[in-house]
Design a protein around this motif. Sequence first.
Motif, PDB file in Angstrom:
ATOM      1  N   HIS A 152       0.855  -1.185   0.000  1.00 44.74           N
ATOM      2  CA  HIS A 152       0.000   0.000   0.000  1.00 44.74           C
ATOM      3  C   HIS A 152       0.896   1.242   0.000  1.00 44.74           C
ATOM      4  O   HIS A 152       1.910   1.277   0.711  1.00 44.74           O
ATOM      5  CB  HIS A 152      -0.890  -0.012   1.249  1.00 44.74           C
ATOM      6  N   PRO A 153       0.575   2.273  -0.793  1.00 47.25           N
ATOM      7  CA  PRO A 153       1.465   3.448  -0.899  1.00 47.25           C
ATOM      8  C   PRO A 153       1.688   4.177   0.419  1.00 47.25           C
ATOM      9  O   PRO A 153       2.690   4.886   0.558  1.00 47.25           O
ATOM     10  CB  PRO A 153       0.760   4.340  -1.927  1.00 47.25           C
ATOM     11  N   LYS A 267      16.866  14.805 -15.930  1.00 46.65           N
ATOM     12  CA  LYS A 267      15.923  15.534 -16.772  1.00 46.65           C
ATOM     13  C   LYS A 267      14.688  14.671 -17.007  1.00 46.65           C
ATOM     14  O   LYS A 267      14.769  13.585 -17.555  1.00 46.65           O
ATOM     15  CB  LYS A 267      16.582  15.910 -18.107  1.00 46.65           C
ATOM     16  N   LYS A 268      13.546  15.164 -16.561  1.00 49.61           N
ATOM     17  CA  LYS A 268      12.291  14.442 -16.723  1.00 49.61           C
ATOM     18  C   LYS A 268      11.277  15.365 -17.375  1.00 49.61           C
ATOM     19  O   LYS A 268      11.390  16.587 -17.317  1.00 49.61           O
ATOM     20  CB  LYS A 268      11.763  13.980 -15.359  1.00 49.61           C
ATOM     21  N   SER A 269      10.289  14.748 -17.996  1.00 48.14           N
ATOM     22  CA  SER A 269       9.211  15.555 -18.554  1.00 48.14           C
ATOM     23  C   SER A 269       8.427  16.179 -17.410  1.00 48.14           C
ATOM     24  O   SER A 269       8.211  15.556 -16.376  1.00 48.14           O
ATOM     25  CB  SER A 269       8.289  14.688 -19.418  1.00 48.14           C
ATOM     26  N   VAL A 270       8.013  17.420 -17.602  1.00 45.33           N
ATOM     27  CA  VAL A 270       7.341  18.166 -16.545  1.00 45.33           C
ATOM     28  C   VAL A 270       5.834  18.074 -16.753  1.00 45.33           C
ATOM     29  O   VAL A 270       5.323  18.516 -17.788  1.00 45.33           O
ATOM     30  CB  VAL A 270       7.785  19.637 -16.555  1.00 45.33           C
ATOM     31  N   PRO A 271       5.082  17.502 -15.778  1.00 42.80           N
ATOM     32  CA  PRO A 271       3.623  17.482 -15.898  1.00 42.80           C
ATOM     33  C   PRO A 271       3.078  18.912 -15.878  1.00 42.80           C
ATOM     34  O   PRO A 271       3.473  19.726 -15.043  1.00 42.80           O
ATOM     35  CB  PRO A 271       3.170  16.699 -14.672  1.00 42.80           C
ATOM     36  N   GLU A 309       1.574  28.964 -12.701  1.00 37.93           N
ATOM     37  CA  GLU A 309       2.948  28.518 -12.951  1.00 37.93           C
ATOM     38  C   GLU A 309       3.585  27.877 -11.718  1.00 37.93           C
ATOM     39  O   GLU A 309       4.483  27.051 -11.831  1.00 37.93           O
ATOM     40  CB  GLU A 309       3.802  29.697 -13.417  1.00 37.93           C
ATOM     41  N   MET A 310       3.099  28.242 -10.518  1.00 37.29           N
ATOM     42  CA  MET A 310       3.623  27.633  -9.279  1.00 37.29           C
ATOM     43  C   MET A 310       3.157  26.198  -9.112  1.00 37.29           C
ATOM     44  O   MET A 310       3.844  25.386  -8.484  1.00 37.29           O
ATOM     45  CB  MET A 310       3.139  28.434  -8.066  1.00 37.29           C
ATOM     46  N   LEU A 311       1.981  25.864  -9.613  1.00 34.57           N
ATOM     47  CA  LEU A 311       1.392  24.550  -9.392  1.00 34.57           C
ATOM     48  C   LEU A 311       2.269  23.473 -10.035  1.00 34.57           C
ATOM     49  O   LEU A 311       2.598  23.555 -11.213  1.00 34.57           O
ATOM     50  CB  LEU A 311      -0.018  24.520  -9.977  1.00 34.57           C
ATOM     51  N   ARG A 312       2.664  22.484  -9.225  1.00 32.17           N
ATOM     52  CA  ARG A 312       3.507  21.400  -9.741  1.00 32.17           C
ATOM     53  C   ARG A 312       3.143  20.104  -9.044  1.00 32.17           C
ATOM     54  O   ARG A 312       2.478  20.093  -8.009  1.00 32.17           O
ATOM     55  CB  ARG A 312       4.984  21.718  -9.533  1.00 32.17           C
ATOM     56  N   LYS A 313       3.598  18.987  -9.626  1.00 32.32           N
ATOM     57  CA  LYS A 313       3.339  17.674  -9.043  1.00 32.32           C
ATOM     58  C   LYS A 313       4.344  17.398  -7.919  1.00 32.32           C
ATOM     59  O   LYS A 313       5.548  17.543  -8.114  1.00 32.32           O
ATOM     60  CB  LYS A 313       3.463  16.583 -10.116  1.00 32.32           C
ATOM     61  N   ALA A 314       3.851  16.984  -6.764  1.00 30.41           N
ATOM     62  CA  ALA A 314       4.739  16.576  -5.673  1.00 30.41           C
ATOM     63  C   ALA A 314       5.375  15.243  -6.043  1.00 30.41           C
ATOM     64  O   ALA A 314       4.679  14.326  -6.498  1.00 30.41           O
ATOM     65  CB  ALA A 314       3.951  16.450  -4.377  1.00 30.41           C
ATOM     66  N   PRO A 315       6.695  15.097  -5.887  1.00 27.90           N
ATOM     67  CA  PRO A 315       7.370  13.885  -6.365  1.00 27.90           C
ATOM     68  C   PRO A 315       6.920  12.616  -5.664  1.00 27.90           C
ATOM     69  O   PRO A 315       6.891  11.554  -6.282  1.00 27.90           O
ATOM     70  CB  PRO A 315       8.857  14.183  -6.093  1.00 27.90           C
ATOM     71  N   LYS A 316       6.584  12.673  -4.374  1.00 28.05           N
ATOM     72  CA  LYS A 316       6.223  11.455  -3.651  1.00 28.05           C
ATOM     73  C   LYS A 316       4.761  11.084  -3.819  1.00 28.05           C
ATOM     74  O   LYS A 316       4.426   9.957  -4.167  1.00 28.05           O
ATOM     75  CB  LYS A 316       6.559  11.617  -2.163  1.00 28.05           C
ATOM     76  N   SER A 317       3.871  12.047  -3.593  1.00 29.21           N
ATOM     77  CA  SER A 317       2.438  11.737  -3.629  1.00 29.21           C
ATOM     78  C   SER A 317       1.859  11.778  -5.030  1.00 29.21           C
ATOM     79  O   SER A 317       0.822  11.163  -5.294  1.00 29.21           O
ATOM     80  CB  SER A 317       1.673  12.714  -2.739  1.00 29.21           C
ATOM     81  N   GLY A 318       2.513  12.513  -5.938  1.00 30.19           N
ATOM     82  CA  GLY A 318       1.962  12.678  -7.280  1.00 30.19           C
ATOM     83  C   GLY A 318       0.796  13.638  -7.340  1.00 30.19           C
ATOM     84  O   GLY A 318       0.136  13.751  -8.381  1.00 30.19           O
TER      85      GLY A 318
END
Length: 500
Positions: A152-153, A267-271, A309-318
């Motif tokens: 479980h995550p 370098k990763k694609s940015v959601p 522009e500030m809104l971004r994906k959190a790396p752990k929770s997504g």
Amino acid sequence: MQSLDLPDFDFADDPTLERFLPSFDGRWSQQTKAIQKSLGTQQLELNGSWAGTPTDWSCPVCRRYKPEIARLTPAGVALCQLDRHHDHLGDEGARILWRGQQKQTDRARQDALHSAIQVCMGLAERFHQTLVCSDCNAADGAAKSALAGVVHPEFSFAPSEIARFIRIAPNRPHEVDVEVARAVWLEVAEDVRDRLSFMEVMARRIAEGRHSREGSGYTPHHKATLLTDILSAAGHPRTTVEWLAGGVEKRSIQRDGFASSVKKPSKKSVPVPTPDDLARFTAGLHERDFWHAPAEDWRCAACDRSRFEMLRKAPKSGLWTAGAHRRRVFLVEADPDALWRRNGWYEHGLTFGDHQTVWICKDCRLIITDAKQTGQNLTDDCLSVADVRELLIAVTPHERPQYDRQAAARRARDNFEAMAAIEDYDLHRRRCLDLFYDRRRLLRSNRAADIDLWQLEAVREDHIEEGQRGRQLAWLLDQGRRFAEVNLRDRWPRDGADEG
């Protein structure tokens, strides 16, 4: 009566600290210095949990003592770090319990709802929060990463379970036996599902009002109050007593490794979110969250990004994440009379007389938080908004801005004069506000002449002669009135309440 003498923890030498703090283990201890010598480095990453435990502490999971736990990082820093390992099922349980609850308009009912949820949150947890070495805490994360999609995550291995799948050696990270970790998960998977299902049941019962719990659960801290009273009676200023633990920690920790990562950014694609994502994110935040405070077209005062522009994906929770944080921009005092009244004949040095409030984004606030961890005696004011702006290397929508971490650490340490000036400004501001609010309260049932006599006792600056104390008090009260207006200007949400 025996006198109670305490050292000045900001300036006491290492042997004095070790003599006064035998139950602690800071950067000043003989053991810490021996660890650095054995690892061949002067660089040290020692956190508050390590400093707050004795030298003979051992990890309850791997059973290693501190000299066996300490290790050299790839960047050549002695890592002396303990972490508090907690059960993330408790966090998931809290989310389930809060989901779908209706906001109560009555304060007592809202307190009863909050209290009921608080007492139920622990029912999801399989173990108490436990202090462990950083390698055991990291092993939990490594095992869950290797079993992503299986566990479980929000699952956390219990300390006894971590002990089953780690391979232990002195002064190095643990190796993780993934297959043993998988077997452990299979043993407890049904229990995890059952606990979370139980949280769903409790959430429904709480929503139906079947578990309201009257009161707020506040209890006085008698021991802390007793220590404060005793030390104050012995002649130590109350503010010093209140910040005693923080002062010891600042002197004990060292964070040379915080900005020493040798990893290269990948370098990763940015959601990229949609406007609907922003709207849903905003609607999901509590009405008192600072995200709602700035104007709709607000841009970060440091990186100049818009809300979208500030809104971004959190790396752990997504999940989408963003935030607004209030920062003060300090204005240098230029009035010669005010400078003299505050500083006397000492005309040199930085003095702040006022501040303005600006808003910065969550990512720029993290730059300040990170810089604060890189040295001793650094405060939240170690970097100004202008500093953050100058440290930025690249700003991209929907990503954390890139900045020079080493330069940020250096600048934070170099800003000692500004931090001292801000501390002095806050002390002056608090003193003036206390006099102003006390006077307003006392005027309800006392004569102004009597209040003057009482408050003149607080005017005891060396450079203020007896005949000038009345004018000094009037000036301090006027400053208090001005600062009270600043408080009203800065307050959010603006509910009409005031401190008096």
